[in-house]
Design an enzyme around this catalytic site. Structure first.
Site, PDB file in Angstrom:
ATOM      1  N   ARG A  27       0.973  -1.496   0.168  1.00 19.21           N
ATOM      2  CA  ARG A  27      -0.268  -0.175  -0.039  1.00 19.21           C
ATOM      3  C   ARG A  27       0.829   1.211  -0.015  1.00 19.21           C
ATOM      4  O   ARG A  27       0.581   2.462  -0.635  1.00 19.21           O
ATOM      5  CB  ARG A  27      -0.680   0.265   1.462  1.00 19.21           C
ATOM      6  CG  ARG A  27      -2.066  -0.418   0.819  1.00 19.21           C
ATOM      7  CD  ARG A  27      -3.200  -0.799   2.115  1.00 19.21           C
ATOM      8  NE  ARG A  27      -1.770  -1.043   3.113  1.00 19.21           N
ATOM      9  CZ  ARG A  27      -2.832  -1.658   4.564  1.00 19.21           C
ATOM     10  NH1 ARG A  27      -3.995  -1.664   4.835  1.00 19.21           N
ATOM     11  NH2 ARG A  27      -2.615  -2.484   5.260  1.00 19.21           N
ATOM     12  N   TYR A 147      -4.892 -17.782  13.082  1.00 15.01           N
ATOM     13  CA  TYR A 147      -5.539 -17.035  12.252  1.00 15.01           C
ATOM     14  C   TYR A 147      -6.464 -18.019  12.115  1.00 15.01           C
ATOM     15  O   TYR A 147      -8.079 -17.622  12.976  1.00 15.01           O
ATOM     16  CB  TYR A 147      -4.679 -16.984  10.893  1.00 15.01           C
ATOM     17  CG  TYR A 147      -4.637 -15.363  10.967  1.00 15.01           C
ATOM     18  CD1 TYR A 147      -5.364 -13.963  10.942  1.00 15.01           C
ATOM     19  CD2 TYR A 147      -2.931 -15.663  10.641  1.00 15.01           C
ATOM     20  CE1 TYR A 147      -3.839 -12.815  11.152  1.00 15.01           C
ATOM     21  CE2 TYR A 147      -2.184 -14.248  10.305  1.00 15.01           C
ATOM     22  CZ  TYR A 147      -3.022 -13.160  10.928  1.00 15.01           C
ATOM     23  OH  TYR A 147      -2.125 -12.039  10.984  1.00 15.01           O
TER      24      TYR A 147
HETATM   25  O1  CP3 Z   1       6.137  -7.958  -0.846  1.00 11.50           O
HETATM   26  C1  CP3 Z   1       5.948  -8.367   0.138  1.00 11.50           C
HETATM   27  O2  CP3 Z   1       5.758  -8.762   0.519  1.00 11.50           O
HETATM   28  C2  CP3 Z   1       4.572  -9.425   0.023  1.00 11.50           C
HETATM   29  C3  CP3 Z   1       3.187  -9.797   0.030  1.00 11.50           C
HETATM   30  C4  CP3 Z   1       3.044 -10.059   1.096  1.00 11.50           C
HETATM   31  C5  CP3 Z   1       1.931  -9.661   1.909  1.00 11.50           C
HETATM   32  N1  CP3 Z   1       1.238 -10.716   2.683  1.00 11.50           N
HETATM   33  C6  CP3 Z   1       0.544  -8.627   0.676  1.00 11.50           C
HETATM   34  C7  CP3 Z   1      -0.365  -8.102   1.034  1.00 11.50           C
HETATM   35  C8  CP3 Z   1       3.208 -11.127   2.119  1.00 11.50           C
HETATM   36  C9  CP3 Z   1       5.134 -11.746   2.194  1.00 11.50           C
HETATM   37  C10 CP3 Z   1       2.130 -11.736   3.318  1.00 11.50           C
HETATM   38  C11 CP3 Z   1       2.691 -12.089   4.226  1.00 11.50           C
HETATM   39  C12 CP3 Z   1       1.774 -12.247   5.393  1.00 11.50           C
HETATM   40  N2  CP3 Z   1       0.529 -11.724   5.378  1.00 11.50           N
HETATM   41  C13 CP3 Z   1       2.225 -12.436   6.561  1.00 11.50           C
HETATM   42  C14 CP3 Z   1       3.440 -12.537   7.717  1.00 11.50           C
HETATM   43  C15 CP3 Z   1       4.608 -11.053   7.434  1.00 11.50           C
HETATM   44  C16 CP3 Z   1       3.792 -10.355   8.465  1.00 11.50           C
HETATM   45  O3  CP3 Z   1       3.333  -9.242   8.452  1.00 11.50           O
HETATM   46  O4  CP3 Z   1       3.944 -10.766   9.560  1.00 11.50           O
HETATM   47  C17 CP3 Z   1       1.006 -12.219   7.793  1.00 11.50           C
HETATM   48  C18 CP3 Z   1       0.397 -12.054   9.152  1.00 11.50           C
HETATM   49  C19 CP3 Z   1       0.434 -11.719   6.928  1.00 11.50           C
HETATM   50  C20 CP3 Z   1      -1.746 -11.600   7.417  1.00 11.50           C
HETATM   51  C21 CP3 Z   1      -1.924 -10.184   6.374  1.00 11.50           C
HETATM   52  N3  CP3 Z   1      -3.183  -9.874   5.492  1.00 11.50           N
HETATM   53  C22 CP3 Z   1      -2.277  -9.093   7.353  1.00 11.50           C
HETATM   54  C23 CP3 Z   1      -1.344  -8.872   8.975  1.00 11.50           C
HETATM   55  C24 CP3 Z   1      -2.310  -8.052   6.348  1.00 11.50           C
HETATM   56  C25 CP3 Z   1      -2.174  -6.690   6.323  1.00 11.50           C
HETATM   57  C26 CP3 Z   1      -4.059  -5.734   7.316  1.00 11.50           C
HETATM   58  C27 CP3 Z   1      -3.790  -4.767   7.052  1.00 11.50           C
HETATM   59  O5  CP3 Z   1      -4.599  -4.295   5.839  1.00 11.50           O
HETATM   60  O6  CP3 Z   1      -2.952  -4.086   7.840  1.00 11.50           O
HETATM   61  C28 CP3 Z   1      -2.843  -9.072   4.882  1.00 11.50           C
HETATM   62  C29 CP3 Z   1      -3.125  -8.261   4.288  1.00 11.50           C
HETATM   63  C30 CP3 Z   1      -2.173  -8.015   3.425  1.00 11.50           C
HETATM   64  N4  CP3 Z   1      -0.989  -8.819   2.493  1.00 11.50           N
HETATM   65  C31 CP3 Z   1      -2.347  -6.422   2.359  1.00 11.50           C
HETATM   66  C32 CP3 Z   1      -0.635  -6.347   1.617  1.00 11.50           C
HETATM   67  C33 CP3 Z   1       0.221  -5.690   0.832  1.00 11.50           C
HETATM   68  C34 CP3 Z   1      -1.913  -5.380   2.620  1.00 11.50           C
HETATM   69  C35 CP3 Z   1      -2.968  -4.592   1.654  1.00 11.50           C
HETATM   70  C36 CP3 Z   1      -4.033  -4.812   0.690  1.00 11.50           C
HETATM   71  O7  CP3 Z   1      -5.381  -5.732   1.310  1.00 11.50           O
HETATM   72  O8  CP3 Z   1      -3.459  -4.589  -0.121  1.00 11.50           O
END
Ligand code: CP3
Length: 340
Positions: A27, A147
């Protein structure tokens, strides 16, 4: 193929310290936000061309030394019969949480070729296109289980711990299902061309070393050791894991990822110098003035002390408030300061 990053993971000499960032696609990028106006996050993950485009965009813009496949840790879980969604600003939500043996039975095994064919396809597109190595990734069994059991993001993981400590047999059967799926999922990414893997146990830091060792480590070890024959570097990362670092290394990591709470030199002593280390700038430091950020980045490099086996990264993902230009400048700084 520039293999600087892979050489650092193997603790071989490098001409400069490689850099990449967790959440380097996301984002904070205007282009990503524009794409998200038309596509849901899971839709991007399930469309190989879009996932590849977002992955490659970050590499081009930042000049980093590795790409990480654009996906989410919940993508394989959603293909295992679990109904879930990712809520904006909150994270993964599971409406029917897994809290008893009958719920575990709903979590199906994963056949990557059948259930998530788009992941290998995105990897294949990227390895043709990129001139840096691609990192495949998965959530570790504990973080995925958290989760599933909590039904969403959590601060204290009370329900997860209640199942782990109160119903150890049910817990074990859930962890076994998840570790088999995660292993198959990571193997599929490597077979499609990923050159390294990162196992995200983001929330393992909620556990004591004793509970981690008894209830979590065996499952993560099954994943990491199950990848050994593929010969790719295995990165094992979590947040708030200062007390778990030696155990996370023992689980079978070649590289241990550390957050900013432990100075890099202290963390490396805990891990032992037979493993490489990844980290560990506080992502919030990237929001500070350039002088402050520069000082903190140099502290991280100072902690590494020029030893082989350091991969520069943040201690957790890039924050949405981050300026892409500042991140780019940080990459250049690390490259310039470590050129040898
Ligand atoms: O560029 C990269 O690193 C690859 C993309 C990536 C995403 N999720 C895309 C994403 C990776 C490596 C993850 C892993 C992930 N997802 C983890 C492990 C890494 C960490 O941050 O500890 C975890 C715990 C998740 C679960 C998850 N998915 C969370 C906590 C969130 C964020 C919620 C928020 O909106 O703040 C997501 C959604 C997510 N996954 C986004 C992205 C870019 C947020 C933006 C969106 O919704 O487009």
């Amino acid at each position: 193929m520039d293999d600087l990053f892979l050489r650092a993971c193997r603790r071989q000499p490098v001409e400069r310290t490689p850099v990449w960032f967790m959440r380097q696609a996301g984002r904070y990028q205007p282009e990503y936000r524009a794409l998200r106006e038309h596509h849901g996050i899971l839709e991007i993950c399930r469309t190989p061309e879009l996932a590849a485009e977002v992955t490659a965009l970050a590499v081009r813009q930042l000049g980093v030394d590795a790409a990480i496949l654009f996906s989410d840790i919940m993508v394989p879980v959603a293909a295992m019969g679990v109904d879930l969604r990712i809520e904006d600003g909150r994270g993964p939500v599971v409406d029917s949480p897994v809290r008893a043996a009958a719920d575990v039975a709903r979590v199906r095994p994963l056949d990557p070729a059948e259930d998530v064919p788009f992941v290998a396809e995105a990897v294949r597109i990227l390895v043709k296109e990129l001139d840096v190595p691609l990192i495949g990734f998965a959530g570790a069994p504990f973080t995925l289980a958290s989760y599933l059991v909590e039904g969403g993001p959590s601060r204290d993981f009370v329900r997860t711990k209640a199942l782990m400590l109160g119903e150890p047999k049910v817990w074990r059967s859930l962890m076994d299902r998840l570790s088999s799926a995660v292993l198959a999922y990571l193997r599929a990414q490597v077979e499609a061309g990923a050159r390294a893997v990162q196992l995200f146990d983001s929330w393992a830091g909620a556990l004591s070393p004793g509970d981690y060792e008894e209830h979590v480590l065996p499952s993560s070890r099954a994943v990491l050791e199950g990848l050994a024959d593929l010969g790719v570097p295995r990165i094992h990362f979590g947040v708030g894991t200062g007390e778990l670092l030696p155990l996370m290394r023992d689980a079978g990591a070649d590289v241990v990822g550390v957050d900013w709470r432990v100075p890099l030199d202290v963390a490396w002593d805990r891990i032992g110098h037979e493993a490489a280390i990844q980290g560990n700038l506080d992502p919030a430091a990237v929001l500070a003035s350039w002088d402050v950020l520069r000082g903190k980045a140099l502290d991280v490099l100072g902690g590494a002390g020029g030893r082989p086996g350091h991969v520069f990264n943040l201690g957790h993902g890039v924050l949405p408030e981050t300026s892409p230009d500042t991140l780019r400048r940080l990459v250049d700084l690390v490259h310039e300061e470590t050129a040898r």
